[in-house]
Design a protein around this motif. Sequence first.
Motif, PDB file in Angstrom:
ATOM      1  N   UNK A 137      13.294 -15.919  -8.673  1.00  0.00           N
ATOM      2  CA  UNK A 137      11.933 -15.940  -8.152  1.00  0.00           C
ATOM      3  C   UNK A 137      10.964 -15.564  -9.262  1.00  0.00           C
ATOM      4  N   UNK A 138       9.739 -16.074  -9.185  1.00  0.00           N
ATOM      5  CA  UNK A 138       8.687 -15.697 -10.123  1.00  0.00           C
ATOM      6  C   UNK A 138       7.705 -14.798  -9.384  1.00  0.00           C
ATOM      7  N   UNK A 139       7.475 -13.608  -9.949  1.00  0.00           N
ATOM      8  CA  UNK A 139       6.606 -12.620  -9.305  1.00  0.00           C
ATOM      9  C   UNK A 139       5.400 -12.350 -10.201  1.00  0.00           C
ATOM     10  N   UNK A 140       4.212 -12.547  -9.668  1.00  0.00           N
ATOM     11  CA  UNK A 140       2.961 -12.224 -10.361  1.00  0.00           C
ATOM     12  C   UNK A 140       2.336 -11.048  -9.617  1.00  0.00           C
ATOM     13  N   UNK A 141       1.997 -10.000 -10.348  1.00  0.00           N
ATOM     14  CA  UNK A 141       1.462  -8.792  -9.712  1.00  0.00           C
ATOM     15  C   UNK A 141       0.042  -8.512 -10.194  1.00  0.00           C
ATOM     16  N   UNK A 142      -0.817  -8.126  -9.272  1.00  0.00           N
ATOM     17  CA  UNK A 142      -2.185  -7.703  -9.589  1.00  0.00           C
ATOM     18  C   UNK A 142      -2.495  -6.433  -8.793  1.00  0.00           C
ATOM     19  N   UNK A 143      -3.251  -5.543  -9.392  1.00  0.00           N
ATOM     20  CA  UNK A 143      -3.768  -4.387  -8.653  1.00  0.00           C
ATOM     21  C   UNK A 143      -5.169  -4.722  -8.171  1.00  0.00           C
ATOM     22  N   UNK A 144      -5.404  -4.457  -6.907  1.00  0.00           N
ATOM     23  CA  UNK A 144      -6.715  -4.728  -6.312  1.00  0.00           C
ATOM     24  C   UNK A 144      -7.119  -3.487  -5.525  1.00  0.00           C
ATOM     25  N   UNK A 145      -7.958  -2.654  -6.160  1.00  0.00           N
ATOM     26  CA  UNK A 145      -8.311  -1.376  -5.540  1.00  0.00           C
ATOM     27  C   UNK A 145      -7.085  -0.489  -5.478  1.00  0.00           C
ATOM     28  N   UNK A 146      -6.801   0.061  -4.314  1.00  0.00           N
ATOM     29  CA  UNK A 146      -5.632   0.915  -4.174  1.00  0.00           C
ATOM     30  C   UNK A 146      -4.375   0.168  -3.800  1.00  0.00           C
ATOM     31  N   UNK A 147      -4.407  -1.149  -3.789  1.00  0.00           N
ATOM     32  CA  UNK A 147      -3.257  -1.959  -3.390  1.00  0.00           C
ATOM     33  C   UNK A 147      -2.610  -2.644  -4.594  1.00  0.00           C
ATOM     34  N   UNK A 148      -1.350  -3.038  -4.378  1.00  0.00           N
ATOM     35  CA  UNK A 148      -0.674  -3.937  -5.304  1.00  0.00           C
ATOM     36  C   UNK A 148      -0.459  -5.249  -4.562  1.00  0.00           C
ATOM     37  N   UNK A 149      -0.873  -6.348  -5.162  1.00  0.00           N
ATOM     38  CA  UNK A 149      -0.715  -7.657  -4.547  1.00  0.00           C
ATOM     39  C   UNK A 149       0.309  -8.451  -5.342  1.00  0.00           C
ATOM     40  N   UNK A 150       1.383  -8.840  -4.674  1.00  0.00           N
ATOM     41  CA  UNK A 150       2.427  -9.645  -5.306  1.00  0.00           C
ATOM     42  C   UNK A 150       2.298 -11.093  -4.832  1.00  0.00           C
ATOM     43  N   UNK A 151       2.269 -12.018  -5.781  1.00  0.00           N
ATOM     44  CA  UNK A 151       2.336 -13.439  -5.466  1.00  0.00           C
ATOM     45  C   UNK A 151       3.756 -13.902  -5.785  1.00  0.00           C
ATOM     46  N   UNK A 152       4.468 -14.357  -4.774  1.00  0.00           N
ATOM     47  CA  UNK A 152       5.861 -14.767  -4.940  1.00  0.00           C
ATOM     48  C   UNK A 152       5.944 -16.293  -5.006  1.00  0.00           C
ATOM     49  N   UNK A 153       6.594 -16.792  -6.065  1.00  0.00           N
ATOM     50  CA  UNK A 153       6.779 -18.234  -6.245  1.00  0.00           C
ATOM     51  C   UNK A 153       8.270 -18.527  -6.376  1.00  0.00           C
ATOM     52  N   UNK A 212       0.852  -1.197   0.000  1.00  0.00           N
ATOM     53  CA  UNK A 212       0.000   0.000   0.000  1.00  0.00           C
ATOM     54  C   UNK A 212       0.884   1.242   0.000  1.00  0.00           C
ATOM     55  N   UNK A 213       0.466   2.254  -0.746  1.00  0.00           N
ATOM     56  CA  UNK A 213       1.244   3.502  -0.828  1.00  0.00           C
ATOM     57  C   UNK A 213       1.050   4.347   0.424  1.00  0.00           C
ATOM     58  N   UNK A 214       2.141   4.848   0.979  1.00  0.00           N
ATOM     59  CA  UNK A 214       2.075   5.793   2.094  1.00  0.00           C
ATOM     60  C   UNK A 214       2.453   7.205   1.663  1.00  0.00           C
ATOM     61  N   UNK A 215       3.054   7.319   0.479  1.00  0.00           N
ATOM     62  CA  UNK A 215       3.402   8.624  -0.077  1.00  0.00           C
ATOM     63  C   UNK A 215       2.697   8.718  -1.430  1.00  0.00           C
ATOM     64  N   UNK A 216       1.514   9.349  -1.488  1.00  0.00           N
ATOM     65  CA  UNK A 216       0.717   9.323  -2.722  1.00  0.00           C
ATOM     66  C   UNK A 216       1.423   9.908  -3.935  1.00  0.00           C
ATOM     67  N   UNK A 217       2.431  10.737  -3.704  1.00  0.00           N
ATOM     68  CA  UNK A 217       3.171  11.295  -4.839  1.00  0.00           C
ATOM     69  C   UNK A 217       4.177  10.290  -5.402  1.00  0.00           C
ATOM     70  N   UNK A 218       4.362   9.161  -4.709  1.00  0.00           N
ATOM     71  CA  UNK A 218       5.311   8.143  -5.171  1.00  0.00           C
ATOM     72  C   UNK A 218       4.651   6.767  -5.134  1.00  0.00           C
TER      73      UNK A 218
END
Length: 456
Positions: free
Chosen positions: A181-197, A160-166
């Motif tokens: 590592x294999x990284x799968x990324x999805x945006x869910x609302x205001x969050x970024x969700x990383x699945x790490x494999x 989750x972003x704590x600095x909205x300008x960044x």
Amino acid sequence: MKILIADDELLVRRSIRMFLTDLGVRPDDMVETGDGFGLVEAIGGSHFDLALVDIRMPGMDGLEAVRRARETAGETDFYILSGFDDFKYAQEAIRLGVKDYILKPVRRADLEKIVENTISALEQRRALLLENLNLATAALLNIPGYTAHFPVPCRPVLIADDAPAQPFSVSELLAVDNDRITVIAHRDGGYVLLFLFETPEYPGYCREYLKDLAERYQSGHTLVEGRKFRDGTCWEEDYKRMRTLACLRSACGGRRLYPRTCLPPVDSRDFLPVCRCCETCLETYGKSDYAGFTLACEALLKSLEPVRQSHPGRAGNISRYLAEAFGLKDQSPEGLKSGLLMAAATFSASSKDFQYEEITAYIDRHYAEDLSLTGLAGMYGLSPNYFSTLFKKKAGCNFIHYLTSLRIAESKRLLLETNLTIREIAERVGYYSASFFIRSFKKAEEITPSEYRRKG
């Protein structure tokens, strides 16, 4: 990519290691052994993408070692290295599924071709895996009750972003070379969700990667670690916990990593509504939504007042969080109100102020350097999110794609017009790993750099 070198001659092993290092293979990704028993033992205890095997070795010859190793080797590519041009050896090697039979002395060009072929095969398998994992993780997010069955354990991380300008940049994260590592990324609302494999070559690397993520990003983001899983049975419950913790960060402490064992405070329902208002403020600000941000700020200030009475400590945390997020000096109710209104005034900038020609000219001159969207946006006084939106609108592609196209175009010229090695070309165009350059080139042009040079 992990490589096993099996040869009883120390000088041969050192020569091969030197060539591979020059091609961009990391020293700690190469393992040596001087006999066939060592080869079988090494492959039985670890995963290797490539094995370079001498035929004549003491105790157990290379062909017998390959035959035994095949039982546990999985998808290892075997190449036989031999000083004997013997048809019987070659015939047996082919029967064992060996990729090729290379005569000694092994030339640098031979190793370069072997490495490129291995990387190309890895990329094909990786592309198929990424496609399947993208579909499975998307279903996990969008289909209630969906049960995933992953080939390796998954470790999720919510950012989750704590600095909205960044805002957190997924494209920049994925553009960094990391084949461990294999990284799968999805945006869910205001969050970024990383699945790490984890990859089979580097078991246990997820913990190290998560630690690195926290060190790199928690100065401007909150990270929430999820519980490791393979089938998704407990996913929905745990993801609810992750989202709740992320939402509560303004009251409980942002810019940190919440471990997988962390639970929301028992009294969190008392201040969860004001935390949600805070989230909406950050999200609408990041989207440059003036009306939405103004309304969210009004709702926030209104809901914060009763929390000041019932939970003064939590209210103080929220005030400090907002002050850090928007660069406010006064944390009093009036100070927050006037400061947030001033923050809204930054939305007045329009796309007419975007210096596209100047920006692209700068990228064209400095593409071989360590450029980032965040750094460029800062140079021109814009938030990364706003910069990215305007750049894509003007260029017709995102920043990473534009930068990569410049690097690949120059590498094609150098491949045809110079005798520079693959590693030297990679460094000249801004890639600090030859193997990552080879993968990027193959993805863009559908052939490896050496193949492009030969066809040129």
